[in-house]
Design a protein around this motif. Sequence first.
Motif, PDB file in Angstrom:
ATOM      1  N   ILE A   6       0.893  -1.174   0.000  1.00 41.68           N
ATOM      2  CA  ILE A   6       0.000   0.000   0.000  1.00 41.68           C
ATOM      3  C   ILE A   6       0.922   1.212   0.000  1.00 41.68           C
ATOM      4  N   GLY A   7       0.885   1.987  -1.089  1.00 40.70           N
ATOM      5  CA  GLY A   7       1.834   3.088  -1.271  1.00 40.70           C
ATOM      6  C   GLY A   7       2.955   2.612  -2.173  1.00 40.70           C
ATOM      7  N   TYR A   8       3.089   3.264  -3.311  1.00 39.15           N
ATOM      8  CA  TYR A   8       4.109   2.839  -4.275  1.00 39.15           C
ATOM      9  C   TYR A   8       4.988   4.037  -4.618  1.00 39.15           C
ATOM     10  N   GLY A   9       5.512   4.658  -3.544  1.00 37.27           N
ATOM     11  CA  GLY A   9       6.418   5.784  -3.717  1.00 37.27           C
ATOM     12  C   GLY A   9       7.847   5.312  -3.499  1.00 37.27           C
ATOM     13  N   LYS A  10       8.658   6.177  -2.876  1.00 37.22           N
ATOM     14  CA  LYS A  10      10.078   5.864  -2.696  1.00 37.22           C
ATOM     15  C   LYS A  10      10.254   4.562  -1.910  1.00 37.22           C
ATOM     16  N   MET A  11       9.528   4.429  -0.782  1.00 36.90           N
ATOM     17  CA  MET A  11       9.677   3.226   0.043  1.00 36.90           C
ATOM     18  C   MET A  11       9.015   2.016  -0.601  1.00 36.90           C
ATOM     19  N   GLY A  12       7.800   2.185  -1.128  1.00 33.07           N
ATOM     20  CA  GLY A  12       7.087   1.062  -1.745  1.00 33.07           C
ATOM     21  C   GLY A  12       7.929   0.397  -2.824  1.00 33.07           C
ATOM     22  N   LYS A  13       8.574   1.218  -3.659  1.00 35.02           N
ATOM     23  CA  LYS A  13       9.376   0.662  -4.777  1.00 35.02           C
ATOM     24  C   LYS A  13      10.626  -0.055  -4.263  1.00 35.02           C
ATOM     25  N   ILE A  30      -1.263  -1.156  -4.176  1.00 31.93           N
ATOM     26  CA  ILE A  30      -2.303  -0.147  -3.994  1.00 31.93           C
ATOM     27  C   ILE A  30      -1.626   1.226  -3.953  1.00 31.93           C
ATOM     28  N   ASP A  31      -2.067   2.123  -4.813  1.00 35.49           N
ATOM     29  CA  ASP A  31      -1.554   3.494  -4.763  1.00 35.49           C
ATOM     30  C   ASP A  31      -2.744   4.432  -4.766  1.00 35.49           C
ATOM     31  N   ILE A  32      -2.466   5.726  -4.839  1.00 29.46           N
ATOM     32  CA  ILE A  32      -3.550   6.704  -4.702  1.00 29.46           C
ATOM     33  C   ILE A  32      -4.636   6.518  -5.781  1.00 29.46           C
ATOM     34  N   ASN A  34      -5.808   3.599  -7.146  1.00 29.89           N
ATOM     35  CA  ASN A  34      -6.625   2.362  -7.124  1.00 29.89           C
ATOM     36  C   ASN A  34      -6.880   1.896  -5.689  1.00 29.89           C
ATOM     37  N   ILE A  35      -7.097   2.867  -4.797  1.00 28.63           N
ATOM     38  CA  ILE A  35      -7.214   2.572  -3.368  1.00 28.63           C
ATOM     39  C   ILE A  35      -8.319   1.550  -3.076  1.00 28.63           C
ATOM     40  N   ASP A  36      -9.397   1.536  -3.915  1.00 25.16           N
ATOM     41  CA  ASP A  36     -10.503   0.593  -3.671  1.00 25.16           C
ATOM     42  C   ASP A  36     -10.089  -0.860  -3.881  1.00 25.16           C
ATOM     43  N   GLY A  75       5.120   1.816   8.115  1.00 29.17           N
ATOM     44  CA  GLY A  75       6.164   2.729   8.591  1.00 29.17           C
ATOM     45  C   GLY A  75       5.775   4.177   8.414  1.00 29.17           C
ATOM     46  N   THR A  76       4.525   4.416   7.980  1.00 31.65           N
ATOM     47  CA  THR A  76       4.113   5.817   7.803  1.00 31.65           C
ATOM     48  C   THR A  76       4.141   6.526   9.157  1.00 31.65           C
ATOM     49  N   THR A  77       4.694   7.734   9.154  1.00 31.82           N
ATOM     50  CA  THR A  77       4.812   8.503  10.399  1.00 31.82           C
ATOM     51  C   THR A  77       3.898   9.734  10.327  1.00 31.82           C
ATOM     52  N   GLY A  78       3.753  10.415  11.469  1.00 34.14           N
ATOM     53  CA  GLY A  78       3.023  11.679  11.489  1.00 34.14           C
ATOM     54  C   GLY A  78       1.541  11.543  11.786  1.00 34.14           C
ATOM     55  N   ALA A 100       6.644   0.725  13.067  1.00 35.00           N
ATOM     56  CA  ALA A 100       7.922   1.232  13.585  1.00 35.00           C
ATOM     57  C   ALA A 100       8.156   2.621  13.016  1.00 35.00           C
ATOM     58  N   SER A 101       8.646   3.508  13.850  1.00 32.69           N
ATOM     59  CA  SER A 101       8.988   4.846  13.350  1.00 32.69           C
ATOM     60  C   SER A 101      10.209   4.763  12.454  1.00 32.69           C
ATOM     61  N   ASN A 102      10.992   3.702  12.609  1.00 27.46           N
ATOM     62  CA  ASN A 102      12.161   3.525  11.753  1.00 27.46           C
ATOM     63  C   ASN A 102      12.525   2.040  11.708  1.00 27.46           C
ATOM     64  N   GLN A 138      10.647  16.609   0.596  1.00 29.79           N
ATOM     65  CA  GLN A 138       9.285  16.074   0.369  1.00 29.79           C
ATOM     66  C   GLN A 138       8.666  15.493   1.633  1.00 29.79           C
ATOM     67  N   LYS A 139       9.448  15.391   2.691  1.00 31.50           N
ATOM     68  CA  LYS A 139       8.900  14.804   3.926  1.00 31.50           C
ATOM     69  C   LYS A 139       7.800  15.713   4.476  1.00 31.50           C
ATOM     70  N   LEU A 140       6.628  15.117   4.797  1.00 27.65           N
ATOM     71  CA  LEU A 140       5.463  15.932   5.167  1.00 27.65           C
ATOM     72  C   LEU A 140       5.411  16.233   6.656  1.00 27.65           C
ATOM     73  N   ASP A 141       5.887  15.301   7.503  1.00 32.12           N
ATOM     74  CA  ASP A 141       5.748  15.508   8.950  1.00 32.12           C
ATOM     75  C   ASP A 141       7.050  16.029   9.562  1.00 32.12           C
ATOM     76  N   ALA A 142       6.904  16.847  10.597  1.00 33.98           N
ATOM     77  CA  ALA A 142       8.061  17.332  11.368  1.00 33.98           C
ATOM     78  C   ALA A 142       7.608  17.548  12.810  1.00 33.98           C
ATOM     79  N   ASN A 208      21.056   5.707   2.499  1.00 35.23           N
ATOM     80  CA  ASN A 208      20.015   5.482   1.490  1.00 35.23           C
ATOM     81  C   ASN A 208      18.811   4.851   2.186  1.00 35.23           C
ATOM     82  N   ARG A 209      17.810   4.401   1.412  1.00 32.48           N
ATOM     83  CA  ARG A 209      16.593   3.821   1.996  1.00 32.48           C
ATOM     84  C   ARG A 209      16.659   2.297   2.084  1.00 32.48           C
ATOM     85  N   ARG A 210      17.785   1.703   1.659  1.00 31.20           N
ATOM     86  CA  ARG A 210      17.828   0.236   1.570  1.00 31.20           C
ATOM     87  C   ARG A 210      17.651  -0.425   2.936  1.00 31.20           C
TER      88      ARG A 210
END
Length: 238
Positions: A6-13, A30-32, A34-36, A75-78, A100-102, A138-142, A208-210
């Motif tokens: 669910i979510g096919y952005g930087k982490m999903g990929k 699932i991405d924005i 085709n959420i259904d 792992g979504t935060t915020g 997990a926050s990380n 691009q990080k949304l939460d702080a 990196n994100r690995r």
Amino acid sequence: MRIALIGYGKMGKEIEQIALSRGHKIVSIIDINNIDDIDSEEFRSADVAIEFTSPAVAVDNYKRCFKSGVALVSGTTGWNSQWDEIKTIVEKEGKTFFWASNFSLGVNIFFALNRYLARIMNHFPEYNISMTEVHHTQKLDAPSGTAITLAEGILENVEHKDKWVKEVEESANELAIHSIREGAVPGIHIINYESEADTITIKHDAKNRRGLAMGAVLAAEFTCGKKGLLGMKDMLTF
Ligand SMILES: NC(=O)c1ccc[n+]([C@@H]2O[C@H](COP(=O)([O-])OP(=O)(O)OC[C@H]3O[C@@H](n4cnc5c(N)ncnc54)[C@H](OP(=O)(O)O)[C@@H]3O)[C@@H](O)[C@H]2O)c1
């Protein structure tokens, strides 16, 4: 293992690559747009779903995933203000939720080091404590979820601090977290203890994100067949 993303952005990929390299099958993405499809048979056929989206939509995704009966790693935060609501659903309805926050091993070692250092520094209130986190623009939460976990580790161990605040401390019991957003930085967390005599600094700098993606896939493998609220403390034995 059959995995839904669910979510096919930087982490999903990044997670997709690591999951495939470990012999898992991605049965639904699932991405924005085709959420259904969370209600589809393909999604429900997954052993576990891995969710990395954004603070505004995460809780809704969790509820839909719980309804589908698929175990969930996220792992979504915020979205912390809704933690109690999610905890209640998981516990009352017998769902499976690993958050997990990380997810990186290095950061979880850093969490343990942070708690240990805070226990020592509790005896030395003359040291002023400050925290800084740096992330991509691009990080949304702080502050970051990782910074909040680090702050909680300090608050649990340092008696003269009892709450974290954004940016500016107004009284001695507060712990300020400074957030910087620049470039493509995957994540830097710095904790400083400063006295008139010296400064003690601990720092984690993700390359990196690995490591994050690998941790999320390991968490999915760990979660399979388990129930309840799960976290890195359940998976790592230090
Ligand atoms: N816990 C950890 O270890 C860890 C590590 C890294 C990141 N994170 C957190 O994980 C989250 C995602 O990070 P990221 O770097 O992958 O972000 P990202 O690159 O922005 O990816 C998020 C993806 O989710 C999609 N999305 C938006 N709304 C959705 C919805 N309702 N349902 C399904 N997908 C939806 C976005 O689509 P659009 O682009 O079309 O909007 C985007 O593809 C953030 O909260 C971040 O802070 C946590």
